[in-house]
Write a protein that holds these residues in place. Structure first.
Motif, PDB file in Angstrom:
ATOM      1  N   ASP A   1       0.843  -1.184   0.000  1.00 14.65           N
ATOM      2  CA  ASP A   1       0.000   0.000   0.000  1.00 14.65           C
ATOM      3  C   ASP A   1       0.880   1.237   0.000  1.00 14.65           C
ATOM      4  N   LEU A   2       0.434   2.269  -0.689  1.00 13.75           N
ATOM      5  CA  LEU A   2       1.109   3.555  -0.672  1.00 13.75           C
ATOM      6  C   LEU A   2       0.127   4.549  -0.082  1.00 13.75           C
ATOM      7  N   SER A   3       0.483   5.109   1.055  1.00 16.97           N
ATOM      8  CA  SER A   3      -0.440   6.024   1.724  1.00 16.97           C
ATOM      9  C   SER A   3       0.117   7.442   1.731  1.00 16.97           C
ATOM     10  N   GLY A   4      -0.679   8.356   2.217  1.00 19.59           N
ATOM     11  CA  GLY A   4      -0.273   9.750   2.328  1.00 19.59           C
ATOM     12  C   GLY A   4      -0.591  10.575   1.100  1.00 19.59           C
ATOM     13  N   LEU A   5      -1.334  10.014   0.172  1.00 19.01           N
ATOM     14  CA  LEU A   5      -1.691  10.744  -1.044  1.00 19.01           C
ATOM     15  C   LEU A   5      -3.022  11.462  -0.846  1.00 19.01           C
ATOM     16  N   HIS A   6      -3.199  12.542  -1.575  1.00 19.90           N
ATOM     17  CA  HIS A   6      -4.513  13.172  -1.610  1.00 19.90           C
ATOM     18  C   HIS A   6      -5.470  12.139  -2.217  1.00 19.90           C
ATOM     19  N   PRO A   7      -6.687  12.018  -1.713  1.00 18.34           N
ATOM     20  CA  PRO A   7      -7.605  10.999  -2.241  1.00 18.34           C
ATOM     21  C   PRO A   7      -7.807  11.065  -3.759  1.00 18.34           C
ATOM     22  N   THR A   8      -7.824  12.243  -4.327  1.00 19.05           N
ATOM     23  CA  THR A   8      -8.001  12.362  -5.778  1.00 19.05           C
ATOM     24  C   THR A   8      -6.795  11.787  -6.513  1.00 19.05           C
ATOM     25  N   ILE A   9      -5.607  12.035  -5.998  1.00 24.51           N
ATOM     26  CA  ILE A   9      -4.396  11.487  -6.608  1.00 24.51           C
ATOM     27  C   ILE A   9      -4.380   9.968  -6.447  1.00 24.51           C
ATOM     28  N   ALA A  10      -4.785   9.482  -5.296  1.00 24.96           N
ATOM     29  CA  ALA A  10      -4.848   8.029  -5.085  1.00 24.96           C
ATOM     30  C   ALA A  10      -5.797   7.381  -6.090  1.00 24.96           C
ATOM     31  N   GLU A  11      -6.951   7.994  -6.320  1.00 25.28           N
ATOM     32  CA  GLU A  11      -7.901   7.457  -7.309  1.00 25.28           C
ATOM     33  C   GLU A  11      -7.296   7.472  -8.707  1.00 25.28           C
ATOM     34  N   HIS A  12      -6.603   8.564  -9.033  1.00 23.39           N
ATOM     35  CA  HIS A  12      -5.980   8.674 -10.361  1.00 23.39           C
ATOM     36  C   HIS A  12      -4.932   7.579 -10.564  1.00 23.39           C
ATOM     37  N   VAL A  13      -4.083   7.372  -9.579  1.00 23.26           N
ATOM     38  CA  VAL A  13      -3.044   6.339  -9.673  1.00 23.26           C
ATOM     39  C   VAL A  13      -3.694   4.965  -9.822  1.00 23.26           C
ATOM     40  N   ALA A  14      -4.685   4.680  -8.998  1.00 23.03           N
ATOM     41  CA  ALA A  14      -5.345   3.374  -9.050  1.00 23.03           C
ATOM     42  C   ALA A  14      -6.028   3.144 -10.395  1.00 23.03           C
ATOM     43  N   LEU A  15      -6.567   4.204 -10.963  1.00 20.00           N
ATOM     44  CA  LEU A  15      -7.246   4.098 -12.257  1.00 20.00           C
ATOM     45  C   LEU A  15      -6.309   3.649 -13.366  1.00 20.00           C
ATOM     46  N   HIS A  16      -5.018   3.929 -13.211  1.00 25.53           N
ATOM     47  CA  HIS A  16      -4.041   3.590 -14.244  1.00 25.53           C
ATOM     48  C   HIS A  16      -3.246   2.340 -13.887  1.00 25.53           C
ATOM     49  N   ASP A  17      -3.944   1.357 -13.349  1.00 24.88           N
ATOM     50  CA  ASP A  17      -3.272   0.103 -13.005  1.00 24.88           C
ATOM     51  C   ASP A  17      -2.798  -0.584 -14.290  1.00 24.88           C
ATOM     52  N   PRO A  18      -1.825  -1.487 -14.176  1.00 19.05           N
ATOM     53  CA  PRO A  18      -1.223  -2.102 -15.371  1.00 19.05           C
ATOM     54  C   PRO A  18      -2.221  -2.800 -16.288  1.00 19.05           C
TER      55      PRO A  18
END
Length: 134
Positions: A44-61
């Motif tokens: 898990d990678l924590s400490g991100l703004h929730p919007t950034i976390a959603e953006h990163v997760a959206l671009h999964d491999p």
């Protein structure tokens, strides 16, 4: 016009697929966001703004690989049909797109290239006309 744009796009798609493949170490599945945390299945990678976390997760491999596959299919359809040597010479004696008959490179290829406009090998002539004239 040469097939430089097609070659450029193939290389960028290969790079995207290769990087996505390296990010999916154990093929665990979809990345997910939970508030300030992205669950990468392995860590898990924590400490991100929730919007950034959603953006990163959206671009999964897996999603990136699906996008690359779709873009490769588009690229395969929109191949150069050169005027020289063409028994059915395009009306305007110009190179055209085999898929839609538009001047080559067609708008679809230019749109595929636009996300890579910050790449050092990108050529300004590949910017869609409406962007070049702004």
């Amino acid at each position: 016009m040469s097939d430089d744009l097609t070659e450029f796009l193939r290389k960028r798609l290969d790079e995207d697929a290769e990087l996505a493949g390296r990010c999916d170490g154990d093929g665990c599945g979809q990345w997910t966001a939970h508030g300030h945390t992205v669950d990468f299945c392995q860590v898990d990678l924590s400490g991100l703004h929730p919007t950034i976390a959603e953006h990163v997760a959206l671009h999964d491999p897996a999603r990136v690989l699906r996008e690359v596959a779709a873009k490769r299919r588009i690229l395969t359809r929109h191949v150069l049909s050169p005027a020289v040597g063409d028994p059915e010479l395009p009306w305007d004696n110009r190179d055209d797109c085999n898929w839609d008959g538009e001047a080559w490179p067609c708008a679809d290829l230019l749109d595929l290239a636009l996300p890579y406009s910050d790449h050092p090998d990108f050529q300004e002539q590949w910017l869609p006309h409406q962007i070049r004239t702004r």
